[in-house]
Motif scaffolding. Structure first.
Motif, PDB file in Angstrom:
ATOM      1  N   MET A  78     -21.039   2.869   4.865  1.00 30.13           N
ATOM      2  CA  MET A  78     -20.321   2.924   3.581  1.00 30.13           C
ATOM      3  C   MET A  78     -18.799   2.945   3.791  1.00 30.13           C
ATOM      4  SD  MET A  78     -22.821   5.423   1.350  1.00 30.13           S
ATOM      5  CE  MET A  78     -21.609   5.518   0.022  1.00 30.13           C
ATOM      6  N   THR A  79     -18.331   2.086   4.665  1.00 31.79           N
ATOM      7  CA  THR A  79     -16.944   2.114   5.115  1.00 31.79           C
ATOM      8  C   THR A  79     -15.968   1.749   4.001  1.00 31.79           C
ATOM      9  OG1 THR A  79     -17.833   1.455   7.246  1.00 31.79           O
ATOM     10  CG2 THR A  79     -15.431   1.276   6.958  1.00 31.79           C
ATOM     11  N   GLY A  80     -16.198   0.636   3.341  1.00 29.07           N
ATOM     12  CA  GLY A  80     -15.267   0.201   2.299  1.00 29.07           C
ATOM     13  C   GLY A  80     -15.235   1.158   1.127  1.00 29.07           C
ATOM     14  N   GLU A  81     -16.399   1.648   0.740  1.00 28.99           N
ATOM     15  CA  GLU A  81     -16.435   2.583  -0.390  1.00 28.99           C
ATOM     16  C   GLU A  81     -15.720   3.885  -0.041  1.00 28.99           C
ATOM     17  OE1 GLU A  81     -20.267   3.215  -2.188  1.00 28.99           O
ATOM     18  OE2 GLU A  81     -19.357   4.430  -3.779  1.00 28.99           O
ATOM     19  N   CYS A  82     -15.940   4.394   1.163  1.00 29.93           N
ATOM     20  CA  CYS A  82     -15.257   5.641   1.558  1.00 29.93           C
ATOM     21  C   CYS A  82     -13.746   5.420   1.641  1.00 29.93           C
ATOM     22  CB  CYS A  82     -15.814   6.160   2.885  1.00 29.93           C
ATOM     23  SG  CYS A  82     -17.460   6.895   2.710  1.00 29.93           S
ATOM     24  N   TYR A  83     -13.328   4.260   2.137  1.00 31.26           N
ATOM     25  CA  TYR A  83     -11.892   3.955   2.186  1.00 31.26           C
ATOM     26  C   TYR A  83     -11.299   4.008   0.778  1.00 31.26           C
ATOM     27  CZ  TYR A  83      -7.556   1.313   2.776  1.00 31.26           C
ATOM     28  OH  TYR A  83      -6.250   0.914   2.754  1.00 31.26           O
ATOM     29  N   ALA A  84     -11.962   3.351  -0.164  1.00 33.60           N
ATOM     30  CA  ALA A  84     -11.432   3.310  -1.531  1.00 33.60           C
ATOM     31  C   ALA A  84     -11.381   4.711  -2.143  1.00 33.60           C
ATOM     32  CB  ALA A  84     -12.289   2.377  -2.390  1.00 33.60           C
ATOM     33  N   LEU A  85     -12.436   5.496  -1.941  1.00 35.96           N
ATOM     34  CA  LEU A  85     -12.453   6.852  -2.498  1.00 35.96           C
ATOM     35  C   LEU A  85     -11.341   7.699  -1.895  1.00 35.96           C
ATOM     36  CD1 LEU A  85     -16.267   7.724  -2.503  1.00 35.96           C
ATOM     37  CD2 LEU A  85     -14.785   7.528  -4.512  1.00 35.96           C
ATOM     38  N   LEU A  86     -11.212   7.651  -0.575  1.00 33.60           N
ATOM     39  CA  LEU A  86     -10.213   8.493   0.093  1.00 33.60           C
ATOM     40  C   LEU A  86      -8.804   8.039  -0.265  1.00 33.60           C
ATOM     41  CD1 LEU A  86     -12.082   8.764   3.471  1.00 33.60           C
ATOM     42  CD2 LEU A  86     -11.435  10.710   2.025  1.00 33.60           C
ATOM     43  N   ARG A  87      -8.619   6.740  -0.369  1.00 33.89           N
ATOM     44  CA  ARG A  87      -7.276   6.226  -0.645  1.00 33.89           C
ATOM     45  C   ARG A  87      -6.832   6.531  -2.074  1.00 33.89           C
ATOM     46  NH1 ARG A  87      -4.610   0.368   0.643  1.00 33.89           N
ATOM     47  NH2 ARG A  87      -2.815   0.641  -0.707  1.00 33.89           N
ATOM     48  N   ARG A  88      -7.800   6.493  -3.019  1.00 40.71           N
ATOM     49  CA  ARG A  88      -7.396   6.604  -4.432  1.00 40.71           C
ATOM     50  C   ARG A  88      -7.678   7.957  -5.038  1.00 40.71           C
ATOM     51  NH1 ARG A  88     -10.031   1.217  -5.243  1.00 40.71           N
ATOM     52  NH2 ARG A  88      -8.616  -0.123  -4.099  1.00 40.71           N
ATOM     53  N   GLN A  89      -8.671   8.698  -4.526  1.00 36.55           N
ATOM     54  CA  GLN A  89      -9.128   9.896  -5.240  1.00 36.55           C
ATOM     55  C   GLN A  89      -8.959  11.182  -4.452  1.00 36.55           C
ATOM     56  OE1 GLN A  89     -10.897   9.298  -8.256  1.00 36.55           O
ATOM     57  NE2 GLN A  89     -11.832   7.305  -8.028  1.00 36.55           N
ATOM     58  N   SER A  90      -8.702  11.110  -3.155  1.00 32.81           N
ATOM     59  CA  SER A  90      -8.666  12.342  -2.363  1.00 32.81           C
ATOM     60  C   SER A  90      -7.246  12.865  -2.267  1.00 32.81           C
ATOM     61  CB  SER A  90      -9.191  12.073  -0.952  1.00 32.81           C
ATOM     62  OG  SER A  90      -8.191  11.434  -0.174  1.00 32.81           O
ATOM     63  N   ILE A  91      -7.075  13.979  -1.584  1.00 34.91           N
ATOM     64  CA  ILE A  91      -5.728  14.526  -1.362  1.00 34.91           C
ATOM     65  C   ILE A  91      -4.877  13.526  -0.585  1.00 34.91           C
ATOM     66  CG2 ILE A  91      -6.294  15.700   0.804  1.00 34.91           C
ATOM     67  CD1 ILE A  91      -4.465  17.974  -0.143  1.00 34.91           C
ATOM     68  N   LEU A  92      -5.521  12.654   0.184  1.00 30.66           N
ATOM     69  CA  LEU A  92      -4.763  11.652   0.949  1.00 30.66           C
ATOM     70  C   LEU A  92      -4.054  10.677   0.024  1.00 30.66           C
ATOM     71  CD1 LEU A  92      -7.320  10.809   3.786  1.00 30.66           C
ATOM     72  CD2 LEU A  92      -5.666  12.674   3.660  1.00 30.66           C
ATOM     73  N   ALA A  93      -4.571  10.510  -1.200  1.00 28.49           N
ATOM     74  CA  ALA A  93      -3.954   9.580  -2.146  1.00 28.49           C
ATOM     75  C   ALA A  93      -2.497   9.948  -2.412  1.00 28.49           C
ATOM     76  CB  ALA A  93      -4.746   9.558  -3.449  1.00 28.49           C
ATOM     77  N   ARG A  94      -2.167  11.243  -2.252  1.00 32.90           N
ATOM     78  CA  ARG A  94      -0.779  11.653  -2.504  1.00 32.90           C
ATOM     79  C   ARG A  94       0.201  11.012  -1.543  1.00 32.90           C
ATOM     80  NH1 ARG A  94      -1.113  18.178  -3.351  1.00 32.90           N
ATOM     81  NH2 ARG A  94      -2.997  18.192  -4.620  1.00 32.90           N
ATOM     82  N   ALA A 141       2.914   3.143   4.040  1.00 33.49           N
ATOM     83  CA  ALA A 141       2.187   1.929   4.445  1.00 33.49           C
ATOM     84  C   ALA A 141       1.463   2.168   5.766  1.00 33.49           C
ATOM     85  CB  ALA A 141       3.161   0.762   4.578  1.00 33.49           C
ATOM     86  N   GLU A 142       2.119   2.903   6.673  1.00 29.97           N
ATOM     87  CA  GLU A 142       1.461   3.248   7.937  1.00 29.97           C
ATOM     88  C   GLU A 142       0.245   4.125   7.693  1.00 29.97           C
ATOM     89  OE1 GLU A 142       5.240   4.797   9.480  1.00 29.97           O
ATOM     90  OE2 GLU A 142       4.627   3.921  11.405  1.00 29.97           O
ATOM     91  N   ALA A 143       0.380   5.047   6.738  1.00 27.11           N
ATOM     92  CA  ALA A 143      -0.738   5.959   6.459  1.00 27.11           C
ATOM     93  C   ALA A 143      -1.962   5.180   5.982  1.00 27.11           C
ATOM     94  CB  ALA A 143      -0.321   7.001   5.420  1.00 27.11           C
ATOM     95  N   ALA A 144      -1.739   4.191   5.096  1.00 28.71           N
ATOM     96  CA  ALA A 144      -2.864   3.403   4.588  1.00 28.71           C
ATOM     97  C   ALA A 144      -3.532   2.630   5.725  1.00 28.71           C
ATOM     98  CB  ALA A 144      -2.383   2.450   3.490  1.00 28.71           C
ATOM     99  N   CYS A 145      -2.735   2.112   6.644  1.00 29.54           N
ATOM    100  CA  CYS A 145      -3.305   1.357   7.769  1.00 29.54           C
ATOM    101  C   CYS A 145      -4.001   2.286   8.767  1.00 29.54           C
ATOM    102  CB  CYS A 145      -2.218   0.533   8.457  1.00 29.54           C
ATOM    103  SG  CYS A 145      -1.676  -0.860   7.438  1.00 29.54           S
ATOM    104  N   GLN A 146      -3.443   3.495   8.958  1.00 26.86           N
ATOM    105  CA  GLN A 146      -4.133   4.466   9.821  1.00 26.86           C
ATOM    106  C   GLN A 146      -5.502   4.801   9.232  1.00 26.86           C
ATOM    107  OE1 GLN A 146      -2.759   8.470   9.699  1.00 26.86           O
ATOM    108  NE2 GLN A 146      -4.003   9.132  11.448  1.00 26.86           N
ATOM    109  N   LEU A 147      -5.537   5.039   7.918  1.00 27.68           N
ATOM    110  CA  LEU A 147      -6.805   5.378   7.252  1.00 27.68           C
ATOM    111  C   LEU A 147      -7.817   4.247   7.419  1.00 27.68           C
ATOM    112  CD1 LEU A 147      -8.495   7.221   5.425  1.00 27.68           C
ATOM    113  CD2 LEU A 147      -7.407   6.135   3.451  1.00 27.68           C
ATOM    114  N   SER A 148      -7.360   3.006   7.223  1.00 28.27           N
ATOM    115  CA  SER A 148      -8.239   1.854   7.420  1.00 28.27           C
ATOM    116  C   SER A 148      -8.754   1.821   8.855  1.00 28.27           C
ATOM    117  CB  SER A 148      -7.468   0.575   7.064  1.00 28.27           C
ATOM    118  OG  SER A 148      -8.196  -0.576   7.416  1.00 28.27           O
ATOM    119  N   GLY A 149      -7.865   2.066   9.803  1.00 29.07           N
ATOM    120  CA  GLY A 149      -8.257   2.071  11.212  1.00 29.07           C
ATOM    121  C   GLY A 149      -9.233   3.183  11.540  1.00 29.07           C
ATOM    122  N   LEU A 150      -9.025   4.359  10.937  1.00 32.52           N
ATOM    123  CA  LEU A 150      -9.942   5.484  11.181  1.00 32.52           C
ATOM    124  C   LEU A 150     -11.353   5.130  10.726  1.00 32.52           C
ATOM    125  CD1 LEU A 150      -7.867   8.616  10.100  1.00 32.52           C
ATOM    126  CD2 LEU A 150      -8.798   8.146  12.375  1.00 32.52           C
TER     127      LEU A 150
END
Lengths: 306, 306
Positions: free
Chosen positions: B165-181, B227-236
């Motif tokens: 569930m990689t893409g779905e987790c990426y979208a949730l974490l990027r848009r809805q989690s504390i990381l979205a800040r 921008a680096e944070a978003a790419c790190q998250l994608s890489g993780l």
């Protein structure tokens, strides 16, 4: 008994306060659903006055110590993070005094893990409270929650810290993901076998991102009901956290937190052969009381020499 | 050239269709943002008529094959899942004919992994299209996306399948989690070094739930921009998927999907010593064309004997 300390645990969504006697016993408690997310910038002093002003006027010389997200950049005032190793004396040195000798915010703690920082605010205080309660100077502790904290203390100092976003990921997956279609929003029926299956599954190869999808497929083929699915999901996430963070079989761990969640961790740890003692939310009061005693020792040269 | 097939890939959020010649070449294409999430129950036949009725009237004898979530329980009609091992002939046998000889939905595929089912719909068709394109009968494939699929094909049959569930987790974490800040909602600036750091970090001990939190702390200490944070998250997340699913160094993998995401997978795989070829979304057309040829062979005893 006269209260010696106003202890406050002020977090993201709520605050809890207690009047403590000199021996640490709780004389009165107060809680309110006001925290970082609901208090306007600049509104912290007024919120503190509204929640605790009466207690402070009734005990004009009382010291107030505040731990938690109240000390974050978005909080009342930013208290630094104590670099680890950090003991109670370091927290005392790092207090951010808003009213000298009367009102202070407890600093958080931070570590560097391979060049990446990790931090906590509030949990450092609970850690020292739990150890005080158990009479331990060294231990491995876990503080489960939205952001679960694994902490190692050696000789009274925090030496390691790792955060796991377990609770937050559980909430997102349960409420916002495709898995939400098979999960009852308000059904918290406890199905221990389903939880255990999730914990065991998380130890198998495949990876968390893969295992999560089975919550959906087991529902698709009607092999599991909604309450079981929620417990499997909880087991998968806690099991993944333990896979990465729990010590080896034969070790012992202190779990600090509310009973329902702490018992899930205790159960999952037992399945790995790790014994766990639980300390409840009173750990905050014990930690703040221990911190207050340090301050008193320092202020009283006679006692310090003793 | 006369079109021989109307091929449709009809998924959760969108549909794509193509008129294909007998040799598989694309004569016309059509796409619309209509899928499982936007079509009312009972509205599928009308949607098909609205999107493709003109083509069908212009070519009254054409065969239409539909792959994807159109065949799910919430789709037009529920097509079964072919149990694996499953080859093109099994898909042909499992077609759900809505209009005999004229309009069919392609079945999905399913496996059992340690008593837990795993499934796909639409990807099975892309898998056979990609193998046709590359002239391969056996391969390991990954189809990245909301739910990333790892598929192993041996001698023309799908023998293993695992969803992440990689893409779905990426979208949730990027848009809805504390990381979205710390993550820009619309900034897709590509910072390859940050992506690589995330992939590498995911291979280290600590676990995904822990590594995720560093996206927040690196921002907290201003060591990395948004921008680096978003790419790190994608890489993780991609790195965690590869940690669990990718074959050993020296292997080869086929990545099927859109260029931007496929290139991230190719890059991360290269870092592990795994060579990757990319096949684009045309894999759906190639797979449906191959399926149509099987049907034609069956319908034509002269060719079958040849």
């Amino acid at each position: 008994m006269d209260p010696a300390l106003l202890a406050v645990d002020w977090g993201t969504t709520a605050l809890r306060g207690a009047l403590l006697a000199a021996d640490g016993s709780v004389l009165a408690e107060h809680a309110a659903p006001r925290g970082l997310l609901s208090i306007e910038p600049g509104g912290w002093a007024a919120a503190f006055e509204a929640e605790f002003g009466a207690w402070r006027r009734a005990h004009p010389t009382i010291v107030s110590l505040l731990a938690g997200m109240v000390g974050s950049r978005q909080g009342w005032a930013e208290a630094s993070y104590c670099p680890c190793p950090a003991g109670l004396d370091d927290l005392a040195d790092g207090l951010l005094w808003l009213q000298p000798g009367r009102l202070a915010i407890v600093p958080g703690a931070r570590v560097e893990n391979d060049g990446r920082p990790d931090v906590m605010r509030g949990e450092e205080t609970q850690v020292f409270g739990a150890l005080e309660h158990l009479g331990l100077g060294s231990a491995i502790l876990v503080l489960p929650g939205t952001h679960s904290k694994w902490v190692r203390v050696a000789d009274g100092r925090i030496v390691a810290l790792a955060t796991h976003m377990t609770g937050e990921c559980y909430a997102l997956l349960r409420r916002q993901s495709i898995l939400a279609r098979t999960l009852p929003p308000d059904d918290d029926t406890w199905v221990p076998e389903a939880f255990d299956r999730g914990v065991a599954q998380a130890q198998q190869p495949g990876g968390l991102l893969h295992h999560l999808f089975s919550v959906r497929t087991l529902a698709l083929f009607e092999r599991q009901g909604p309450a079981e699915a929620a417990c499997q999901l909880s087991g998968l996430l806690i099991g993944e956290e333990l896979r990465a963070a729990a010590p080896a079989a034969g070790s012992a761990v202190v779990v600090v937190g509310g009973a329902a969640l702490a018992m899930r961790y205790q159960r999952a740890l037992a399945g790995r052969g790790v014994a766990a003692q639980i300390v409840g939310a009173e750990a905050s009061w014990l930690g703040l009381a221990a911190l207050a005693r340090r301050l008193q020792h320092r202020a009283d040269p006679g006692r310090r020499a003793a």
